[in-house]
Design a protein around this motif. Structure first.
Motif, PDB file in Angstrom:
ATOM      1  N   ALA A  84       0.828  -1.204   0.000  1.00 28.02           N
ATOM      2  CA  ALA A  84       0.000   0.000   0.000  1.00 28.02           C
ATOM      3  C   ALA A  84       0.864   1.256   0.000  1.00 28.02           C
ATOM      4  O   ALA A  84       0.595   2.202  -0.746  1.00 28.02           O
ATOM      5  CB  ALA A  84      -0.930  -0.009   1.215  1.00 28.02           C
ATOM      6  N   ARG A 144       0.921   4.033  -3.037  1.00 23.98           N
ATOM      7  CA  ARG A 144       0.510   5.415  -2.801  1.00 23.98           C
ATOM      8  C   ARG A 144       1.656   6.398  -3.031  1.00 23.98           C
ATOM      9  O   ARG A 144       1.465   7.460  -3.637  1.00 23.98           O
ATOM     10  CB  ARG A 144      -0.041   5.563  -1.385  1.00 23.98           C
ATOM     11  CG  ARG A 144      -1.369   4.843  -1.187  1.00 23.98           C
ATOM     12  CD  ARG A 144      -1.749   4.743   0.273  1.00 23.98           C
ATOM     13  NE  ARG A 144      -2.950   3.936   0.442  1.00 23.98           N
ATOM     14  CZ  ARG A 144      -3.252   3.285   1.532  1.00 23.98           C
ATOM     15  NH1 ARG A 144      -2.441   3.331   2.587  1.00 23.98           N
ATOM     16  NH2 ARG A 144      -4.362   2.574   1.618  1.00 23.98           N
ATOM     17  N   THR A 181     -10.174   7.163   1.415  1.00 27.29           N
ATOM     18  CA  THR A 181      -9.044   6.937   0.511  1.00 27.29           C
ATOM     19  C   THR A 181      -8.113   8.142   0.492  1.00 27.29           C
ATOM     20  O   THR A 181      -6.887   8.001   0.520  1.00 27.29           O
ATOM     21  CB  THR A 181      -9.561   6.638  -0.910  1.00 27.29           C
ATOM     22  OG1 THR A 181     -10.382   5.465  -0.870  1.00 27.29           O
ATOM     23  CG2 THR A 181      -8.405   6.411  -1.871  1.00 27.29           C
ATOM     24  N   TYR A 218      -4.015   8.370   1.506  1.00 29.52           N
ATOM     25  CA  TYR A 218      -2.933   8.960   0.711  1.00 29.52           C
ATOM     26  C   TYR A 218      -2.198  10.042   1.503  1.00 29.52           C
ATOM     27  O   TYR A 218      -0.964  10.116   1.470  1.00 29.52           O
ATOM     28  CB  TYR A 218      -3.485   9.544  -0.591  1.00 29.52           C
ATOM     29  CG  TYR A 218      -3.582   8.530  -1.701  1.00 29.52           C
ATOM     30  CD1 TYR A 218      -2.460   8.145  -2.421  1.00 29.52           C
ATOM     31  CD2 TYR A 218      -4.800   7.934  -2.016  1.00 29.52           C
ATOM     32  CE1 TYR A 218      -2.538   7.197  -3.439  1.00 29.52           C
ATOM     33  CE2 TYR A 218      -4.891   6.982  -3.029  1.00 29.52           C
ATOM     34  CZ  TYR A 218      -3.760   6.624  -3.733  1.00 29.52           C
ATOM     35  OH  TYR A 218      -3.840   5.680  -4.728  1.00 29.52           O
ATOM     36  N   MET A 251      -5.408  -3.127  -0.891  1.00 34.11           N
ATOM     37  CA  MET A 251      -5.217  -1.985  -1.778  1.00 34.11           C
ATOM     38  C   MET A 251      -5.324  -2.388  -3.238  1.00 34.11           C
ATOM     39  O   MET A 251      -5.848  -1.654  -4.072  1.00 34.11           O
ATOM     40  CB  MET A 251      -3.865  -1.322  -1.508  1.00 34.11           C
ATOM     41  CG  MET A 251      -3.869  -0.321  -0.361  1.00 34.11           C
ATOM     42  SD  MET A 251      -5.118   0.985  -0.526  1.00 34.11           S
ATOM     43  CE  MET A 251      -4.676   1.714  -2.098  1.00 34.11           C
ATOM     44  N   THR A 257      -8.112  -0.829  -5.860  1.00 31.39           N
ATOM     45  CA  THR A 257      -7.713  -0.219  -7.131  1.00 31.39           C
ATOM     46  C   THR A 257      -8.319  -0.960  -8.310  1.00 31.39           C
ATOM     47  O   THR A 257      -8.850  -0.349  -9.248  1.00 31.39           O
ATOM     48  CB  THR A 257      -6.178  -0.213  -7.248  1.00 31.39           C
ATOM     49  OG1 THR A 257      -5.622   0.509  -6.150  1.00 31.39           O
ATOM     50  CG2 THR A 257      -5.738   0.434  -8.549  1.00 31.39           C
TER      51      THR A 257
END
Length: 273
Positions: free
Chosen positions: A22, A26, A63, A67, A207, A211
């Motif tokens: 993850a 990111r 989300t 990030y 993750m 996605t």
């Protein structure tokens, strides 16, 4: 920029594989959105531009917060190497105070539609994943932790984390089609017990599933992720008369707070109508 991301992950050997995946995902996206060749070149202007790009992508508050948290953590590590990012400009997000994003019945139908002639294994898998999410309201983490034996096919039930959740017949048919026809084309490893597998044959991680499903939904003209489906189902169940304690048990919430958030959203919805 990738070299420093790798060094950051090497400096945190205690991170679980899913966490490492993850962070790498990111931070590499941050590197792309920032549009500079070195982390030390990140200034307020390019960070503001990256924040604007994230806003335009329609990510949920949860989300976006993920990030921002990844960049904050990375920035703290970079500071020990005398590289300073202006992360104080990142917005503060409390996902519990933001409106819940949900789907219309038409959008749900688009995600669950699978032509009888569809042959692409990953499409069959993605529709099956959305069907199970819609049937049970489980999280992406729970979805990826499932094994083949967690589905009681004869009873039409999912056994997960001490809960027994019903799977409606349509979702069960989509899951059976995936397991019997699509999954063997993604992996032929008889030792792999994961229900949902990635193209390489390994277990999907949260993750990756988020996605993959977001991109799949976008190709069908829908902005959706597993959490969007969970929110939509929760509100649907409340509208159908499910009590708050029952909803809490169904979704596996540890406290009443999360379930009551859906109740407050429903009350706001009724006031506006």
């Amino acid at each position: 920029m990738d070299a420093l991301i790798d060094a950051f992950l090497d400096a945190h050997p205690d991170y679980a594989p899913a966490t490492r995946y993850a962070y790498r995902l990111r931070l590499r996206r941050w590197a792309k959105w920032l549009a500079v060749s070195r982390w030390r070149d990140v200034d307020e202007t390019c960070l503001d531009g990256a924040i604007a790009r994230i806003a335009r992508r329609g990510y949920t508050a949860q989300t976006r917060r993920a990030y921002y948290t990844a960049l904050h953590t990375f920035a703290d590590w970079l500071a020990t190497r005398h590289i300073h990012l202006p992360v104080e400009r990142l917005p503060a997000i409390n996902s519990r105070t933001e409106p819940i994003t949900t789907l219309t019945p038409q959008q749900v139908a688009r995600l669950l539609h699978l032509s009888p002639t569809e042959r692409r294994a990953t499409t069959v898998r993605n529709v099956a994943m959305y069907a199970l999410l819609w049937a049970t309201g489980i999280t992406a983490k729970e979805l990826c932790a499932l094994n083949l034996g967690d589905i009681a096919w004869g009873d039409g039930e999912l056994h997960i984390s001490g809960r027994v959740l019903p799977i409606y017949p349509g979702a069960l048919r989509l899951l059976r089609r995936y397991v019997e026809h699509a999954r063997p084309r993604i992996t032929d490893d008889d030792r792999q017990r994961a229900l949902f597998v990635a193209r390489g044959g390994g277990r999907m991680v949260p993750m990756e599933s988020i996605t993959t499903l977001r991109h799949f939904a976008a190709r069908r003209g829908v902005a959706a992720t597993p959490i969007t489906v969970r929110h939509t189902l929760a509100l649907h169940l409340l509208r159908e008369g499910m009590a708050i304690p029952a909803l809490q048990a169904f979704l596996g919430h540890a406290s009443h707070d999360a379930a009551y958030r859906y109740y407050r959203e429903l009350q706001s919805e009724r006031k506006m109508s």
